[in-house]
Design an enzyme around this catalytic site. Structure first.
Site, short mmCIF file in Angstrom:
data_model
loop_
_atom_site.label_atom_id
_atom_site.label_comp_id
_atom_site.label_asym_id
_atom_site.label_seq_id
_atom_site.Cartn_x
_atom_site.Cartn_y
_atom_site.Cartn_z
N MET A 101 0.77 -1.25 -0.17
CA MET A 101 0.12 -0.06 -0.19
C MET A 101 0.81 1.36 -0.11
O MET A 101 0.38 2.35 -0.34
CB MET A 101 -1.02 0.03 1.40
N TYR A 102 2.19 1.20 0.33
CA TYR A 102 3.02 2.32 0.54
C TYR A 102 2.94 3.06 -1.08
O TYR A 102 3.77 2.31 -1.80
CB TYR A 102 4.28 1.96 1.14
#
Length: 349
Positions: free
Chosen positions: A60-61
């Site tokens: 998700m980063y």
């Protein structure tokens, strides 16, 4: 660099890990503070040159951009067999009913996406990024174990959750003969020691290593109480930081920060080095995650390995701490609403 084992495994990791949430294309994540590839690559190389071999990211980063940047840098600067790549999954990656979570479908899909972005055939440590209460735990654990059997993943890890949930997962893994969680990535520092009540004793008993996020309490432990916030992230992280470090504990937090400064002055080192050196003394702490945005932050973290605190100094650092409500691991809005109702004034999102 003096390497340590991750929990009771045979895996050698540096006692400092680089948290790669800092690295990612700004237009895909955090436009104010994330570092694009041109700025991130020299920092990753500097960490490698310092002997750091442990790098943590998540799908998700910056919507996968962090994995891409980290993967290309490690391919160019490191021997893949010598570095330890950790990543995570659970949070939304795309719209749609199966774009998030820890179902078998999501796990099997996301691991392949992460492998592609990282440019590697296997992930050393694959971690659940919090629990997914919408999926049966058995489904999640069996699917993760299958990844280990398939050779896509070497070890499994978990992240912040109530200790009873982690104990349940460890029990199910043992009961069914599934690959076991060998690490817990949790929130622990001088301003947040609630993990000492249940999670750390559980990890100690089960031989699980801990990887610490926010070891400097969003920078609060790295500067004097009255000093201006020193980074763009700290200056824009207010809502989340208030949730982590409630203003209701300000007097205790300030006293701890002051004590860190006094011990730092006695050693002639930075405050960050003292906060990290304290963590190194704690049971089952394998490595703090350092979201390094500068060479100096990497050098500070490495230098902390040479700082030896006296028992008297440790007592001074921990004495001002007061218990506080621990919201960590809660991601469901209904649960947060219930907490708000029970604990008036808590700065929960």
């Amino acid at each position: 660099m003096r390497y340590v084992k991750l929990g009771t495994t045979g895996l050698d990791v540096s006692p400092i890990a680089i948290g790669a949430m800092t690295y990612g294309q700004p237009d895909r994540g955090h436009p104010v503070w994330s570092l694009g590839e041109q700025d991130a690559r020299p920092l990753i190389k500097h960490a490698l040159d310092a002997g750091i071999n442990f790098f943590d990211t998540a799908n998700m980063y910056s919507l996968g951009s962090s994995e891409e940047i980290l993967g290309r840098a490690l391919r160019d600067f490191a021997d893949r067999d010598e570095v330890v790549i950790a990543t995570k999954l659970r949070h939304p990656m795309r719209p749609g009913p199966n774009g998030k979570g820890l179902s078998r479908k999501a796990i099997m899909t996301e691991v392949d996406h992460s492998l592609r972005r990282l440019g590697t055939d296997y992930i050393d440590l694959y971690q659940v990024h919090r629990n997914d209460h919408a999926t049966p735990l058995e489904e999640t654990l069996e699917a993760l174990s299958d990844l280990v059997k398939a050779g896509k993943v070497r070890y499994l890890g978990a992240s912040s959750m109530p200790a009873w949930e982690f104990a349940k997962a460890l029990h199910l893994q043992k009961q069914h003969g599934w690959a076991r969680f060998v690490s817990m990535q949790n929130h622990y520092n001088l301003l947040h020691r609630e993990e000492e009540r249940e999670m750390i004793p559980l990890c100690l008993d089960e031989g699980v290593g801990t990887i610490i996020w926010s070891p400097l309490a969003r920078g609060r432990l790295a500067r004097a109480w009255g000093d201006a916030k020193s980074t763009a992230r700290a200056a824009t992280d207010g809502a989340f930081a208030d949730m982590l470090y409630s203003p209701t504990e300000e007097a205790s937090n300030r006293a701890i920060v002051d004590a860190v400064g006094q011990v730092a002055d006695a050693h002639g080192v930075s405050r960050a080095q003292i906060a990290l050196a304290w963590l190194r003394r704690q049971p089952v702490v394998t490595a703090p995650l350092v979201g390094a945005g500068s060479v100096q932050q990497i050098d500070d973290a490495v230098a902390s390995l040479d700082v030896v605190l006296t028992d008297e100094q440790v007592r001074a650092l921990i004495a001002p701490y007061t218990p506080r409500y621990d919201w960590q691991g809660i991601s469901d809005e209904a649960e947060l609403d219930a907490i708000r109702a029970r604990v008036p004034g808590m700065a929960l999102r």
